[in-house]
Design an enzyme around this catalytic site. Structure first.
Site, PDB file in Angstrom:
ATOM      1  N   HIS A   1      -0.069 -11.104 -19.695  1.00  0.00           N
ATOM      2  CA  HIS A   1       0.191  -9.705 -19.346  1.00  0.00           C
ATOM      3  C   HIS A   1       1.657  -9.343 -19.569  1.00  0.00           C
ATOM      4  O   HIS A   1       2.296  -8.721 -18.726  1.00  0.00           O
ATOM      5  CB  HIS A   1      -0.216  -9.453 -17.890  1.00  0.00           C
ATOM      6  CG  HIS A   1      -0.106  -8.021 -17.461  1.00  0.00           C
ATOM      7  ND1 HIS A   1      -0.746  -6.990 -18.120  1.00  0.00           N
ATOM      8  CD2 HIS A   1       0.581  -7.437 -16.448  1.00  0.00           C
ATOM      9  CE1 HIS A   1      -0.463  -5.847 -17.517  1.00  0.00           C
ATOM     10  NE2 HIS A   1       0.350  -6.084 -16.506  1.00  0.00           N
TER      11      HIS A   1
ATOM     12  N   ALA B   1       0.796  -1.233   0.000  1.00  0.00           N
ATOM     13  CA  ALA B   1       0.000   0.000   0.000  1.00  0.00           C
ATOM     14  C   ALA B   1       0.824   1.276   0.000  1.00  0.00           C
ATOM     15  O   ALA B   1       0.305   2.343  -0.322  1.00  0.00           O
ATOM     16  CB  ALA B   1      -0.939   0.002   1.207  1.00  0.00           C
TER      17      ALA B   1
ATOM     18  N   ARG C   1      -5.679   0.518 -21.690  1.00  0.00           N
ATOM     19  CA  ARG C   1      -4.805   1.091 -22.724  1.00  0.00           C
ATOM     20  C   ARG C   1      -5.385   0.879 -24.121  1.00  0.00           C
ATOM     21  O   ARG C   1      -5.382   1.802 -24.947  1.00  0.00           O
ATOM     22  CB  ARG C   1      -3.423   0.439 -22.644  1.00  0.00           C
ATOM     23  CG  ARG C   1      -2.579   0.908 -21.486  1.00  0.00           C
ATOM     24  CD  ARG C   1      -1.347   0.043 -21.316  1.00  0.00           C
ATOM     25  NE  ARG C   1      -0.402   0.653 -20.387  1.00  0.00           N
ATOM     26  CZ  ARG C   1       0.528  -0.018 -19.729  1.00  0.00           C
ATOM     27  NH1 ARG C   1       0.627  -1.336 -19.889  1.00  0.00           N
ATOM     28  NH2 ARG C   1       1.361   0.607 -18.910  1.00  0.00           N
TER      29      ARG C   1
ATOM     30  N   GLY D   1       3.602   1.757  -1.801  1.00  0.00           N
ATOM     31  CA  GLY D   1       4.414   1.824  -3.008  1.00  0.00           C
ATOM     32  C   GLY D   1       3.859   2.745  -4.073  1.00  0.00           C
ATOM     33  O   GLY D   1       2.851   3.434  -3.884  1.00  0.00           O
ATOM     34  N   GLY D   2       4.538   2.746  -5.214  1.00  0.00           N
ATOM     35  CA  GLY D   2       4.170   3.643  -6.307  1.00  0.00           C
ATOM     36  C   GLY D   2       2.794   3.377  -6.877  1.00  0.00           C
ATOM     37  O   GLY D   2       2.090   4.304  -7.279  1.00  0.00           O
TER      38      GLY D   2
ATOM     39  N   THR E   1       1.264  -7.727  -9.113  1.00  0.00           N
ATOM     40  CA  THR E   1       2.718  -7.876  -9.093  1.00  0.00           C
ATOM     41  C   THR E   1       3.225  -8.627 -10.320  1.00  0.00           C
ATOM     42  O   THR E   1       2.807  -9.744 -10.594  1.00  0.00           O
ATOM     43  CB  THR E   1       3.156  -8.628  -7.824  1.00  0.00           C
ATOM     44  OG1 THR E   1       2.588  -7.993  -6.682  1.00  0.00           O
ATOM     45  CG2 THR E   1       4.668  -8.655  -7.704  1.00  0.00           C
TER      46      THR E   1
END
EC number: 1.1.1.37
Length: 341
Positions: free
Chosen positions: A204, A36, A180, A38-39, A145
């Site tokens: 992915h 939580a 995207r 992090g970037g 992740t």
């Protein structure tokens, strides 16, 4: 934030907490966000705090969680925010969670592929999954992740070892590829982005990301040249952001939006509102590969129905066929990591 699974599980046990399988009330969903501070985690936490369906937002990281939680708790929305820092507090963070979102890990830097992240991030996902297996085995787990093609099999193998694996409850978040694709298509064709739908299947990373431009809604025709340019741009979009940030990070803001959108879809499903999202899950939709991203119907039990790839063009079928060996390599790497550790 990689710690041995035994360390995390022992820390949870030492805290006096015990494993339970009772989930939070679907009327008051608990969402746990692991990574939580992090970037991706911070903007994702901001978006989850604003989600009216989230009753309890449990924030976990190895450092800096109290500050993030204090900041988010000042936002005037109904979600209760709790902070959990370090392995001794991981159990409480995920206990009885309905949805667990995992953006924890190191980001990509210029020159790195998602697969380059494996050595660090594989251990992080393994260790988190080991505690989830004890504290909240019925939770829906959304893994951000990278490399997702491998980290989803890693989490699945850990849950299998613990005897609590349910393939309907473990997801690789591929929503950013969809977001995207919809942005790029609407830009190219002048569509309303909010009404543009582009299914993305496969995995992915790189060539495993397969936008199904033949299935775009509203129905849209593309020239061969447009397809040949748009497809690799979607596949390499993450690298585009990494290079643009010039060493300062990867796609954090768009990934946070995609993660929040997928988490909201899971919560809506839990509450009985079935909806369709693309996700990387255990699937028999494509022959010869165990995990594959396709549109899936979400509901109270996670994956209610795998909808498959549908009717695709000859070009798209070639991309799907080419993705299978790459996916199998990624999957095998994840499985071997758990079995060897």
């Amino acid at each position: 934030m990689s710690l041995p699974a035994k360390t995390l599980v022992q820390a949870a046990a030492n805290s006096g907490l015990r494993a339970v399988s009772v989930r939070h009330s679907s009327q008051a969903p608990k969402v746990a966000l692991l990574g939580a501070a992090g970037g991706i985690g911070q903007p994702l936490g901001l978006l989850l705090k604003q989600d009216p369906l989230v009753a309890h937002l449990a924030l976990y990281d190895v450092v800096n969680t109290p500050g993030v939680a204090a900041d988010l708790s000042h936002i005037d929305s109904n979600a209760k925010v709790t902070a959990h820092t370090g392995p001794k507090e991981l159990y409480a963070a995920v206990e009885n969670a309905d949805v667990i979102v995992i953006p924890a890990g190191v980001p990509r830097k210029p020159g790195m592929t998602r697969d380059d992240l494996f050595n660090t991030n594989a251990g992080i996902v393994r260790d988190l999954a080991a505690v989830i297996a004890k504290a909240s085995p019925k939770a829906l787990i959304a893994i951000i992740t990278n490399p997702v093609n491998s980290t989803v099999p890693i989490a699945s193998e850990v849950l299998k070892k613990a005897g609590v694996y349910d393939p309907k409850r473990v997801f690789g978040v591929t929503t950013l590829d969809v977001v995207r694709s919809q942005a790029f298509v609407s830009e190219l064709k002048g569509h309303d982005a909010s009404k543009t739908v582009v299914p993305v299947v496969g995995g992915h990373a790189g060539i495993t990301i397969i936008p199904l431009l033949s299935q775009v809604k509203p129905s849209t025709k593309f020239s061969e040249e447009e397809i040949s340019k748009l497809t690799p741009r979607i596949q390499d979009a993450g690298t585009e952001v990494v290079n643009a940030k010039a060493g300062a990070g990867s796609a954090t803001l768009s990934m946070a939006l995609a993660g929040a959108r997928f988490a909201n879809a899971l919560v809506r499903g839990i509450k009985g509102e079935k909806n369709v999202q693309c996700a990387y899950v255990a699937s028999d939709a494509v022959k010869g590969v165990e995990y594959f991203s396709t549109p899936v119907e979400l509901g109270p039990n996670g994956v209610e129905k795998i909808l498959g790839v549908g009717k695709v063009s000859a070009y798209e079928q070639k991309l799907i066929d080419a993705s299978v060996p790459e996916l199998n390599k990624n999957i095998a790497k994840g499985v071997a990591f758990v079995k060897g550790n």
